[in-house]
Scaffold this active site. Sequence first.
Site, mmCIF file in Angstrom:
data_model
loop_
_atom_site.group_PDB
_atom_site.id
_atom_site.type_symbol
_atom_site.label_atom_id
_atom_site.label_comp_id
_atom_site.label_asym_id
_atom_site.label_seq_id
_atom_site.Cartn_x
_atom_site.Cartn_y
_atom_site.Cartn_z
ATOM 1 C CE1 TYR A 98 -4.010 1.391 -0.615
ATOM 2 C CE2 TYR A 98 -3.474 2.788 1.238
ATOM 3 C CZ TYR A 98 -4.245 2.506 0.139
ATOM 4 O OH TYR A 98 -5.251 3.352 -0.219
ATOM 5 N NE ARG A 151 -7.646 11.913 -3.351
ATOM 6 C CZ ARG A 151 -7.937 11.298 -2.215
ATOM 7 N NH1 ARG A 151 -8.860 11.744 -1.431
ATOM 8 N NH2 ARG A 151 -7.320 10.178 -1.843
ATOM 9 C CE LYS A 169 -7.252 2.458 1.629
ATOM 10 N NZ LYS A 169 -7.854 3.452 2.473
ATOM 11 C CD GLU A 240 -9.976 4.043 -0.295
ATOM 12 O OE1 GLU A 240 -10.786 3.562 0.521
ATOM 13 O OE2 GLU A 240 -9.042 4.781 0.042
ATOM 14 C CG ASP A 241 -7.955 7.251 -3.184
ATOM 15 O OD1 ASP A 241 -8.212 7.671 -2.043
ATOM 16 O OD2 ASP A 241 -6.845 6.826 -3.502
ATOM 17 C CG ASP A 263 -10.672 4.111 4.476
ATOM 18 O OD1 ASP A 263 -10.953 3.938 5.677
ATOM 19 O OD2 ASP A 263 -9.509 4.191 4.052
ATOM 20 C CG ASP A 264 -10.618 8.483 0.538
ATOM 21 O OD1 ASP A 264 -9.512 8.001 0.763
ATOM 22 O OD2 ASP A 264 -11.284 8.219 -0.485
ATOM 23 C CG ASN A 417 -0.650 9.082 2.383
ATOM 24 O OD1 ASN A 417 0.424 9.071 2.951
ATOM 25 N ND2 ASN A 417 -1.765 8.617 2.914
HETATM 26 P P1 NAD Z 1 -9.337 16.264 -1.432
HETATM 27 O O1 NAD Z 1 -8.906 16.431 -2.821
HETATM 28 O O2 NAD Z 1 -10.749 15.981 -1.106
HETATM 29 O O3 NAD Z 1 -8.896 17.559 -0.590
HETATM 30 C C1 NAD Z 1 -7.683 18.260 -0.716
HETATM 31 C C2 NAD Z 1 -7.950 19.664 -0.276
HETATM 32 O O4 NAD Z 1 -6.747 20.404 -0.202
HETATM 33 C C3 NAD Z 1 -8.874 20.383 -1.244
HETATM 34 O O5 NAD Z 1 -9.946 20.955 -0.549
HETATM 35 C C4 NAD Z 1 -7.976 21.451 -1.829
HETATM 36 O O6 NAD Z 1 -8.693 22.627 -2.141
HETATM 37 C C5 NAD Z 1 -7.029 21.694 -0.686
HETATM 38 N N1 NAD Z 1 -5.825 22.396 -1.126
HETATM 39 C C6 NAD Z 1 -5.192 22.291 -2.306
HETATM 40 N N2 NAD Z 1 -4.195 23.192 -2.343
HETATM 41 C C7 NAD Z 1 -4.201 23.850 -1.182
HETATM 42 C C8 NAD Z 1 -3.420 24.878 -0.645
HETATM 43 N N3 NAD Z 1 -2.422 25.426 -1.317
HETATM 44 N N4 NAD Z 1 -3.709 25.303 0.589
HETATM 45 C C9 NAD Z 1 -4.706 24.761 1.294
HETATM 46 N N5 NAD Z 1 -5.492 23.795 0.822
HETATM 47 C C10 NAD Z 1 -5.242 23.341 -0.397
HETATM 48 O O7 NAD Z 1 -8.421 15.111 -0.825
HETATM 49 P P2 NAD Z 1 -8.597 14.364 0.576
HETATM 50 O O8 NAD Z 1 -9.339 13.103 0.410
HETATM 51 O O9 NAD Z 1 -9.089 15.326 1.595
HETATM 52 O O10 NAD Z 1 -7.074 13.950 0.863
HETATM 53 C C11 NAD Z 1 -6.089 14.938 1.043
HETATM 54 C C12 NAD Z 1 -4.764 14.268 1.333
HETATM 55 O O11 NAD Z 1 -4.838 13.545 2.542
HETATM 56 C C13 NAD Z 1 -4.309 13.263 0.266
HETATM 57 O O12 NAD Z 1 -2.931 13.385 0.075
HETATM 58 C C14 NAD Z 1 -4.597 11.941 0.876
HETATM 59 O O13 NAD Z 1 -3.717 10.929 0.419
HETATM 60 C C15 NAD Z 1 -4.344 12.244 2.326
HETATM 61 N N6 NAD Z 1 -5.054 11.318 3.198
HETATM 62 C C16 NAD Z 1 -4.332 10.717 4.187
HETATM 63 C C17 NAD Z 1 -4.942 9.837 5.015
HETATM 64 C C18 NAD Z 1 -4.161 9.198 6.117
HETATM 65 O O14 NAD Z 1 -3.003 9.379 6.203
HETATM 66 N N7 NAD Z 1 -4.774 8.455 6.987
HETATM 67 C C19 NAD Z 1 -6.276 9.537 4.828
HETATM 68 C C20 NAD Z 1 -7.001 10.173 3.807
HETATM 69 C C21 NAD Z 1 -6.372 11.074 3.009
#
Ligand code: NAD
Length: 556
Positions: A98, A151, A169, A240-241, A263-264, A417
Amino acid sequence: MPQSRTDLPPSVRTLNDSRLNLGCAFTDEQREELGLVGLLPDGIETLEIQLDRARLQFDAQGSDLAKYQYLSALQDRQERLFYALLRSDFERYMPIVYTPTVGEACQKFGHILRRPKGMYLSVKRRGNLAKVLRNWPVRDVRFIVVTDGERILGLGDQGVCGMGIPVGKLALYTACAGVPPEAALPVVLDLGTNNESFLADPLYPGLKMPRITGDEYFSFVDEFVDAVQEVFPRCCIQFEDFTNKHATPLLRRYRDRVCCFNDDIQGTASVAVAGLFGACRVARKPMGEQTLLFMGAGSAGVGIADLFVTQLMADGCSERDALKRCWFVNSRGMVHEKMPNLPDYLERYAHDVAGLTFPANARVGVDSPLKDLVDVVETIRPTAIIGVSTVAHAFNEGVVRAMARINARPIIFPLSNPTSKSECTAEEAIRWSDGRAIVASGSPFAPLHYGGKLFVPGQGNNVYIYPAVGMAIYATEATRVTDAMFLRAAESLASQTTEQDLSVGLIYPPISSIFETSIEVAIAVARFIFHTGLARVREPADIEQLVRSKVYDPSF
Ligand code: NAD
């Protein structure tokens, strides 16, 4: 026509079927019975010997991507050995199966593709999705992890190449919490891609067309969800994603109607809230005194804030006060009441800024009073910053030092990530805070020494949560998945972190013990499912025994 599978003798069918194939571990009696004599070397191997060989071959691979391909091929060849290997050393194999390696595997999927796992449901099959789902050889599918590839992690639109995510997953459902692999079906919805390099790449294996949108998009997903109910009535769907513009509306559309979760949103929220429970213990400050600043206002950030608010309200806080403990920064700056065009799910976090004191030299933007993250930190004075923005290095030295000026033990969670998108590294957070930060990251970071002290950064990995919740759903045949189940999972996970873990900064139980941890979480959630009347099976006298009796055992 090639010889059909049913024409093949049982020996060949056994060796070709990864679920049946034990390689050289077949006994003499089995070899006689299945006609395998002479088709295998005559030494009879134990699982341990096969694991040694697999480790040797794994270690011989020259890159993480090659290691990923090796494990993928092993899964296709000898499923039990694959799961036994994963379970033998999670810390070593999980970052390959993963995140972070799966991100690179998705990006290169069209080029490294050998054997497509799972199902691809494209817009070409509209109107026939139930019929297509019946092509899957297993009848009682209990989990589908589905993505539309738009995404993938923080890597954007990967089209059908996002298949690596459902595959990875679901492998962790089995490896970490013992959900039987035959219960799992990875699915990609091929709704086109807007990834220009894929559209120009002859090796891209999906439909080469722009993504469908709007009503057309939602009616396709409706057909998919209905088809799953028809073909696999006991199946739980894990979304997912998906991009945020689809993730939240899809969850709202189905969560009260079918057994599903995202899950996100919910898994991330649960593992982050579990991390906050741990951080509260280290910082000796209760949850109700934490103020969270989210960098990124997408599915993950809003999901975490929503569950945090639910937790504070369960502790007796008013909704209004709980909401005011969460602040957001999006790509336009700090979210506030007067910011125009906010999505509806963010409105409850758009607070009045009238009472705030802004730094004297703050650069004030048109639609947000604050754009610079250091200014936001100095204005809001959060106890925790949570990075879910996919903006690498957003938690720079200035931001971390500002957090360390305000807090004795600043909580820093760079969750984006893969590693290349992380808002900061664990080492940066520790160094810039003079060893005081409490860190959990999205991607794994190695333990480090600072100021003569050992730090073990926790990985706020959803893998602590969704396989265990999945196991609880599997054992109880739950009809719905609720936020309260994820809160129960967070509490159970946090309660398993020991004082010794906390003393080295580890706010989650070690990944090495994830199997035992997950089973405990699954038991806690299963109890809750029975308690809330959402189980389809009759409540047994011993719920722990029920869960343990369902666990897949990969040993021969
Ligand atoms: P998403 O696309 O729904 O959200 C990302 C957000 O970041 C958007 O609202 C976007 O407008 C904002 N963004 C972009 N550029 C920005 C900036 N310069 N300043 C502030 N905000 C900005 O994605 P998501 O599902 O919310 O996931 C976001 C990240 O979190 C991904 O990298 C994902 O891999 C990671 N994530 C990690 C875990 C974990 O570690 N457990 C779980 C879920 C998601």
